[in-house]
Structure formats: structure tokens, C-alpha cells
Design an enzyme around this catalytic site. Structure first.
Site, short mmCIF file in Angstrom:
data_model
loop_
_atom_site.label_atom_id
_atom_site.label_comp_id
_atom_site.label_asym_id
_atom_site.label_seq_id
_atom_site.Cartn_x
_atom_site.Cartn_y
_atom_site.Cartn_z
N TRP A 145 0.88 -1.42 0.08
CA TRP A 145 -0.04 0.09 -0.05
C TRP A 145 0.80 1.35 -0.09
CZ3 TRP A 145 -4.62 -1.23 -1.26
CH2 TRP A 145 -5.61 -0.25 -1.36
N ASP A 201 0.25 10.77 -0.56
CA ASP A 201 -0.79 11.68 -0.64
C ASP A 201 -2.00 11.27 -0.29
OD1 ASP A 201 -0.95 10.31 -3.20
OD2 ASP A 201 -2.22 11.94 -4.00
N GLU A 204 -3.35 8.47 -1.99
CA GLU A 204 -2.62 7.10 -1.84
C GLU A 204 -1.70 6.74 -3.06
OE1 GLU A 204 -6.24 4.47 -0.66
OE2 GLU A 204 -4.91 4.84 1.45
N GLU A 205 -1.25 7.51 -3.74
CA GLU A 205 -0.59 7.04 -4.93
C GLU A 205 0.70 7.86 -5.49
OE1 GLU A 205 -4.46 6.81 -7.66
OE2 GLU A 205 -3.32 8.68 -7.73
N GLU A 429 -18.56 6.35 -5.24
CA GLU A 429 -17.18 7.23 -5.34
C GLU A 429 -17.21 8.04 -6.41
OE1 GLU A 429 -13.11 5.61 -6.34
OE2 GLU A 429 -12.98 5.99 -4.27
#
Ligand SMILES: *[C@@H]1O[C@H](CO)[C@@H](O)[C@H](O)[C@H]1NC(C)=O
Ligand SMILES: *[C@@H]1O[C@H](CO)[C@@H](O)[C@H](O)[C@H]1NC(C)=O
Ligand SMILES: *[C@@H]1O[C@H](CO)[C@@H](O)[C@H](O)[C@H]1NC(C)=O
Ligand SMILES: *[C@@H]1O[C@H](CO)[C@@H](O)[C@H](O)[C@H]1NC(C)=O
Ligand SMILES: *[C@@H]1O[C@H](CO)[C@@H](O)[C@H](O)[C@H]1NC(C)=O
Ligand SMILES: *[C@@H]1O[C@H](CO)[C@@H](O)[C@H](O)[C@H]1NC(C)=O
Length: 627
Positions: A145, A201, A204-205, A429
Site C-alpha cells: 500500500w 498523498d 495514496e498514489e 465514489e
């Protein structure tokens, strides 16, 4: 409850695919009915009683009930904190039925802080607080992750401070001091210690520094200092606030905010919704518009808003926005280079844009004047071609005209979200950027619902409590020179709120380095002796990183802080590598055990690598599934 009209529409919608043909409710009515649906949507996703999330622990906020394509059946510290901030505002506005959810959240976070995880542990260095997500029952998540993420502790502190201030106003100062402050103190220690370290960030990238994270870190330290003063306790970390504020200013590039300073190569132009979501998260209606906290009514925030929104006024990028003229709301996504689910508009960002504009209007209204400068002039001219640079006070007609136009502009973003919301009011989303413009990715996303509620609060003229000091030593003043800095935090389990009384593990850090050629979607783990490697249980094996993987050097690696508390001296640790194939196929585990000699462990929090392995995977390669 949904109105009669929306119920009638819902039954019509049993026929799929006709939603765009059905006339929509007028905006006012829509907001009223959707707000109730959205609030219930949030509550349905919180354990232990949320009807959509059976199995979720008490006070655990699940991101979405969706378990496949995508699997969001986890709790993220960020999403949960932003959601609770909205619920606490709703509670303060009079919805007393929400208090049990808030109390459960307090308890759940005290416990989660102590769960050791791939980012680390609470003791001795706080590193585990940067873990982005946990399972629905509050256990560690071991998948590969984007970690650590350094916004979560700050956002959680902000939510808990808001609730603490309420409790103090009800005479519960002692309870706050013994039960809730210890949770907040850990999060503020983490913020003060790590604000100047890279992390992932909010999407999550990308790893580096992120506007949204820095901005919220600042808020948490200022509010934390005020609460510490009220409670007469020290705040480790709060003294870093001026340097965080200094760093925040550096995201301005002369035209807009560069959303992330990214470590390593990337294809990002720097335009990103994180620069819209940051200002709404720290909105204080009474703060001066020129406050360096960068409120929505700040001229740089407004300039940035226009750059961000205009990026999506491009029908090649977003066919959904074709034919919409300037001055009208459009569907908004995370950033133009986004490829997740092919890069679509998000409800929470489109609604966030509306909230941003309602906030800006509130700022002008509370301040009694509105300033236009060179940076913000294009924003105003889009809505009012006669706009010019100047300061317009409450007695100037432009002051009213502009506020009216900006509020009307905000409504057009809500109308866009409305247009693409199915008649049952459920907010996923994303919604497709191309026909048929239907919802996509995680269904019933908690953050989408929460964003609707906070937008509706602002539109109603209901604002969160003020936090920006107007005077005194904590008044935001940008230091003349920015400095890299950090302060060692102090950490302790919040036992009075129910956290287990954990102690610092004794750790030896080993760098595992493996050559293994893998395909996209395949992951590699270490399974082996001891709690860190999961005691041979594949479900909790330790993830390796592919961050240094190249075709020439197919390298997987991790610096693993092995918890050696149970052993003593130099120890032999047995392990194997395991490939996790995609599409739910079987694991491929090496046949033979490997060993590594691990030197004596340390309890001082040092993550110094003591040994490095040089391994190559032994056994068959993986095969891509066809899912
Ligand atoms: C989302 O909510 C709707 C309405 O309650 C429900 O029909 C659907 O199954 C839910 N989807 C998920 C993934 O929970
Ligand atoms: C918690 O959830 C994880 C992942 O879903 C599962 O593997 C584990 O068994 C659960 N633990 C408990 C105590 O229910
Ligand atoms: C640390 O702070 C300095 C001074 O503001 C800044 O130049 C640097 O980029 C920061 N680094 C990180 C990772 O935040
Ligand atoms: C937690 O453990 C420490 C020592 O490990 C002890 O000093 C402290 O009193 C304990 N706290 C509670 C609340 O039990
Ligand atoms: C990964 O690559 C970075 C950048 O090239 C390098 O600094 C780092 O040492 C590498 N890590 C390992 C474990 O080799
Ligand atoms: C892994 O690959 C590197 C680079 O090709 C090589 O130097 C190293 O010896 C390999 N390790 C093993 C165990 O094969």
C-alpha cells in the site's frame, strides 16, 4: 426521509437506464431529501450496527460496503476522521442522536492507535500512527500500500478536539483531560515529528509532500495548542506550527497551488482536488480572507479554484462537461492525469467545489468586505465581466452582486451532482465521464455521503466552530525564513479511553531484498517466524515493496522491523517468500525455508538496518488471472 416525490421516482427507477429522462426535483427540495439520505448513508457504514457493514467493529467507519471491484471494506483513518468531523458538526447543530457514534469513534481510535502495522508501532516513535487503513474489525492490514500517510493523525486530532471543546463547555474538562487528550496528544506528537518527512498523498498514489496534508497538519497544531492550554497540559509538537505554515505557502506557484511535491519522476502537472478539499477542511468563517491558513475566500485559493475547475472544462478529457459554458458548474475529478477506473468525476469533489464556494461567500459575509487582486481577478471576471481589482466593503453594490453570483455558481455544482445521482440517492465514489454517466467504483461511499452533509450545512449558513486565533502568540504569522524541522514526539497508549497498555517492542531491522520477476497485479510477501512475519500465517504475512522494481533488476524489498521482544541476543529467523497472484488465485510459496541471523534487538525506536539479505525467488513464477 426521502420525500414522497423521490420515493415515487425511486419506484420508477426499477427500470434501469432511464434516470436521465426523469425530471429532477428542484434544487432546494433535492438538497433537503438527499441530506437525510446521505446522513443515513454515513450511519449505515459505521460498526457495530451499521446495516450495510455487518462485522465492522464498534466505532469503526467503513469506507464503503463494497467488497469486490473495488474492495473498500476497510477503515481509513482519513475518511473516518473527515466523516466524524461532519457528524460532530451535525451533533453540535442539534442532532443529539449522533453522540453514541462519536463516543464509539473515540474508543475505536484509542485502540487503533496501538495496533502494530506495516508502518510501525505506537511505541516508541509513533510510526504506526501513519498507517492509512485497518481491517473492518480493527486488525492490521498487510497488503502492499501507499504508506505512510501523514494526514490521518492530524485530521483525527481536529475531529477529537472539536468534540473535546464541546465536552469542556459542558463541564467535562477532567474527562477530556484523562480520556480524549491522550489520543489527541499522540496524533499531535506524530504531526510535530513527521510533518517534514515524505509520505503518500490523500489519493495514496504519490510519495512526497502534499498541500492537503500540510494544511491540515497546521490546523491540528494550532487547535491542539489551544486545547492543551485549556487543559493545562504540554503539547509536544505544537511548537512546529509556524514552520508548517511557512512550508504551506511554498505550494503557491504564482498561478495556482502545486498540489504535491513528488519524490521521483511522475507525469503530474500539479493540478489536483486536494487543493480544494484542504481549504474546506480548515474553513473558519470568521478568519480574515488574507489569513495565511489559505481559507476558501483567500485570493490564491480562488485563483487556484478557477485553474482547477477550468482543467475539467475540456470535453476531450471529460465528455460529460461538453457544452457547459464558463460560469456554470461542471463535473470534477481528482486530477487530469487520473487513470483509476479510467479517471472519472467524483461526487465528493464536485460537492466539495460547491462547499468551497459557499465557504468563500461566508468568509466575505463575516468579514464585511471582499478584496479582488490580480490573482483572483480571473475567478471573479468569469462570473462578472465588470469585476475589477479593489476592496469592496458592505456598502458597495459589487459586494452583494459578487456574493450572489458566487452562491449561484455554487448551486450549479450541486445541480451537477444531482443530475448524476440515481433516484434512490445513493452516492458511489465516481460517475462515468462518458455516456452513460452512471455511477462507478465503490457504491455507497461514506466520504461521498459525508461531503453532501457538510455541503448542505454550509449552504444553510451553518458553520463549524472557529479555530484561527485572531491575536496572541498563536495568530498565524509566516516566518520570514522556512526551515526544515521536527521535534521528537512523546507517545503513550490512551488507556483511559480503552486502549490496551502496549509497550515498545524490541526490534531488529532487517532489509529483505529479493529478485523475483512478477506481472502487474502480483504481490510478494515474506512469511515466517515471529509476530512481524505473521507466524507463518499467510493472511498476515509481511508485504514487500516494488518501488525499486525495473525490468533489469526485478527487485522486491522491505526494511522489516522484526519484533524480537520474545527472543534474546542473536537469533535465527526462518522465512520464505510467497507470491500472491491476482484474481484470487492460489498463493505460490517457496518450498524450502530460508534463514537469516538477526542481531540483538533494540527498544529505542531505531530503524537502522542491521542485516541485508540477497535472495532470488525459488519456484514457479505466477500466471496472470483473466479477471
Ligand atoms: C448500496 O446501497 C443500496 C441501497 O441501500 C443497496 O441496494 C446496495 O446493495 C448497496 N451497495 C453496496 C455495495 O453496499
Ligand atoms: C478481522 O478481519 C480480518 C480481515 O477481514 C480477518 O482475517 C480476521 O480473521 C478478523 N479477525 C477477527 C478477530 O475477527
Ligand atoms: C521540509 O521543510 C523545508 C522547509 O520548509 C522544505 O524546503 C522541505 O521541502 C520540507 N520537506 C518535506 C519532505 O516536507
Ligand atoms: C501500563 O504499563 C506500564 C508499564 O509497562 C505501567 O507503568 C502503567 O502503570 C500501566 N498503565 C496502566 C493504565 O495500566
Ligand atoms: C531504491 O532506489 C532508491 C533511488 O534510486 C535508492 O536510493 C534506494 O537505496 C533503493 N533501495 C534499495 C533497498 O536498494
Ligand atoms: C539479484 O539481482 C542482482 C542484479 O542483477 C544481482 O547482483 C544479485 O546477485 C541477484 N541476487 C541473487 C540472489 O541472485
Amino acid at each position: 426521509m426521502p420525500s414522497i416525490a423521490s420515493l415515487a421516482l425511486a419506484s420508477l427507477l426499477a427500470v434501469p437506464g432511464i434516470s436521465t429522462l426523469i425530471p429532477k426535483l428542484p434544487l432546494e427540495k433535492y438538497i433537503k431529501s438527499e441530506r437525510a439520505i446521505a446522513l443515513q448513508g454515513v450511519l449505515d457504514n459505521i460498526g457495530p450496527n451499521g446495516v450495510k457493514v455487518p462485522g465492522a467493529g464498534r466505532g469503526i467507519v467503513i469506507a464503503s460496503p463494497s467488497k469486490v471491484d473495488p474492495d473498500y471494506f476497510y477503515t481509513w483513518t482519513r475518511d473516518a476522521a473527515l466523516t466524524l468531523k461532519t457528524l460532530i458538526d451535525e451533533f453540535l447543530l442539534g442532532n443529539k442522536a449522533l453522540q453514541p457514534y462519536i463516543e464509539d469513534y473515540v474508543h475505536s481510535q484509542a485502540v487503533l492507535q496501538t495496533v502494530s502495522n506495516p508502518s510501525g508501532t505506537l511505541l516508541p516513535s509513533g510510526s504506526g500512527l501513519g498507517e492509512p487503513k485497518f481491517t473492518a474489525n480493527g486488525t492490521r492490514f498487510n497488503g502492499n500500500w501507499g504508506r505512510p500517510q501523514r494526514d490521518g493523525p492530524s485530521l483525527r486530532a481536529v475531529a477529537l478536539i472539536q468534540y473535546s471543546n464541546y465536552l469542556i463547555s459542558r463541564g467535562k474538562r477532567e474527562r477530556v483531560k484523562t480520556e480524549i487528550w491522550p489520543i489527541i496528544a499522540n496524533d499531535l506528537s506524530y504531526t510535530g515529528q513527521y510533518w517534514n518527512s515524505t509520505g503518500f498523498d490523500l489519493w495514496e498514489e504519490v510519495s512526497g509532500s502534499s498541500f492537503f496534508t500540510t494544511q491540515n497538519q497546521y490546523r491540528s497544531l494550532i487547535e491542539g495548542a489551544a486545547l492543551a492550554k485549556t487543559l493545562d497540559v504540554p503539547c509536544t509538537g505544537c511548537g512546529q506550527a509556524p514552520q508548517v505554515l511557512c512550508f504551506l505557502q511554498s505550494y503557491w506557484n504564482g498561478k495556482s497551488f502545486t498540489a504535491n511535491f513528488i519524490t521521483g519522476s511522475n507525469n503530474r502537472g500539479g493540478v489536483d482536488a486536494n487543493t480544494i478539499l484542504g481549504p474546506i477542511a480548515l474553513f473558519d468563517a470568521g478568519a480574515p480572507c488574507d489569513s495565511p491558513t489559505l481559507q476558501p475566500c483567500h485570493s490564491r485559493s480562488l485563483a487556484n479554484f478557477k485553474v482547477f475547475v477550468d482543467t475539467f472544462r475540456n470535453s476531450a478529457l471529460y465528455p460529460i462537461n461538453a457544452g457547459i459554458s464558463q460560469g456554470k458548474g461542471v463535473a470534477l475529478g481528482r486530477y487530469p492525469e487520473d487513470t483509476y477506473y479510467n479517471g472519472n468525476p467524483w461526487y465528493l469533489i464536485t460537492l466539495g467545489a460547491a462547499e468551497f464556494l459557499y465557504d468563500a461567500v461566508a468568509g466575505w459575509s463575516k468579514n464585511g468586505y471582499l478584496t479582488i487582486d490580480g490573482a483572483s481577478l480571473p475567478f471573479f471576471k468569469e462570473l462578472y465581466p465588470l469585476a475589477r481589482v479593489g476592496k469592496f466593503s458592505w456598502y458597495h453594490p459589487s459586494y452583494y452582486v459578487l456574493q450572489h453570483l458566487v452562491r449561484t455558481y455554487a448551486d450549479t455544482f450541486v445541480a451537477v451532482a444531482q443530475k448524476y445521482t440515481p433516484a434512490n440517492g445513493m452516492l458511489a465514489e465516481q460517475f462515468l465521464k462518458s455516456a452513460p454517466f452512471t455511477p462507478i467504483s465503490a457504491a455507497n461511499l461514506t466520504w461521498s455521503f459525508a461531503s453532501f452533509v457538510s455541503m448542505a450545512q454550509r449552504r444553510d449558513g451553518r458553520f463549524p466552530t472557529s479555530w484561527v486565533p485572531r491575536s496572541g502568540p498563536q495568530k498565524p504569522v509566516v516566518p520570514s525564513v522556512c526551515a526544515a524541522s521536527s521535534v521528537q514526539g512523546t507517545y503513550a497508549p490512551a488507556t483511559a479511553a480503552g486502549a490496551p497498555n502496549v509497550t515498545a517492542p524490541c526490534v531488529s531491522t532487517v532489509r529483505f531484498v529479493l529478485n523475483a520477476t512478477t506481472y502487474y497485479g502480483e504481490n510478494v510477501y515474506i512469511t515466517g517466524d515471529g509476530p512481524t512475519l505473521g507466524n507463518w500465517d499467510l493472511a498476515i504475512a509481511y508485504p514487500l515493496l516494488s518501488s525499486n522494481y525495473t525490468a533489469e533488476r526485478p527487485m522486491w524489498w522491505a526494511d522489516v522491523p522484526l519484533d524480537m521482544t520474545a527472543g534474546s541476543g542473536t537469533t535465527t529467523v526462518k522465512y520464505k517468500y510467497a507470491r500472491q497472484q491476482n484474481c484470487g488465485q492460489d498463493w505460490i510459496v517457496e518450498a524450502a525455508e530460508r534463514t537469516v541471523q538477526v542481531p540483538a534487538c533494540r527498544t529505542d525506536g531505531s530503524s537502522q538496518v542491521l542485516v541485508e539479505t540477497n535472495d532470488a525467488f525459488i519456484g514457479q513464477g505466477g500466471t496472470p488471472g483473466s479477471c
